[in-house]
Scaffold this motif. Sequence first.
Motif, PDB file in Angstrom:
ATOM      1  N   VAL A   7      43.943   6.860  80.737  1.00 34.02           N
ATOM      2  CA  VAL A   7      43.266   6.417  79.521  1.00 34.02           C
ATOM      3  C   VAL A   7      44.279   6.095  78.426  1.00 34.02           C
ATOM      4  CG1 VAL A   7      41.774   7.213  77.620  1.00 34.02           C
ATOM      5  CG2 VAL A   7      41.107   7.616  79.994  1.00 34.02           C
ATOM      6  N   PHE A  30      36.591   7.185  74.331  1.00 35.72           N
ATOM      7  CA  PHE A  30      37.397   8.348  73.962  1.00 35.72           C
ATOM      8  C   PHE A  30      38.087   8.143  72.615  1.00 35.72           C
ATOM      9  CE2 PHE A  30      37.537   9.167  78.632  1.00 35.72           C
ATOM     10  CZ  PHE A  30      37.000  10.437  78.595  1.00 35.72           C
ATOM     11  N   CYS A  69      40.837   9.752  71.459  1.00 35.13           N
ATOM     12  CA  CYS A  69      41.904  10.635  71.936  1.00 35.13           C
ATOM     13  C   CYS A  69      42.714  11.182  70.760  1.00 35.13           C
ATOM     14  CB  CYS A  69      42.834   9.890  72.883  1.00 35.13           C
ATOM     15  SG  CYS A  69      42.012   9.100  74.290  1.00 35.13           S
ATOM     16  N   CYS A  85      43.442  13.199  75.704  1.00 34.53           N
ATOM     17  CA  CYS A  85      43.246  12.371  76.895  1.00 34.53           C
ATOM     18  C   CYS A  85      44.391  12.505  77.895  1.00 34.53           C
ATOM     19  CB  CYS A  85      43.053  10.908  76.494  1.00 34.53           C
ATOM     20  SG  CYS A  85      41.564  10.623  75.523  1.00 34.53           S
TER      21      CYS A  85
END
Length: 211
Positions: A202, A110, A112, A188
């Motif tokens: 996360v 990710f 984010c 996220c």
Amino acid sequence: SDRVKYLLGHLQSHTPTSSVSINLIDWNLPPELRDWDVLWDYGALISLTDCVYRAMAEYGYVFIVDMDEFIVPREIIARHNTQALVDKIGDFKRPPINKSSDAFLFKNSFFCSEFNEGTNFDEKFDLFSTPYREDFLWSYKLRAKILVKTKEVVAVGHHRIHDWVKPGISYNTPVPEQVALLHHYRSCAGVNTGFSGLGPPVLKNKKVEDR
């Protein structure tokens, strides 16, 4: 939503000058099948499989990714095409004996918005100003996305192929992260790690600059 309609219309209007082609399919579903809780899961599986079938006559491979996901090579690819990527993966990873690599699974990480100061993907989806990702690579069994050989697939799953034309031979080959990685750009907030999101958030992960 209106914003998605605007984006799709914008992409369609630029088709002559870009490499992006958008084809909208009208399913004409009966009202009882339009419930979002049903469509989000089962509808997505049908649409992914439908995409592969529609591409089968013209293309040898299809990438299965969401609009906020990008498969990014991390090795130099001799030619800018899918077969060159497949060949590069084969240099690093082979299927088991008597198996064929008919799908490739790319590990997710990710990027984010919360890890990148001043970033709001809802306002501006700028990948090239988003260098920081989580210091974590997900398992091939969780959130991976796929490159598939179209003529070998019966049914597509969210993160791997479950049904094959030749089930005893075809194989979901995991792609080493040094070859390519799935970049996932999103907020996220509320996203957890682990199977079914049962792990820590996360955003508890450390961030690292992707290089």
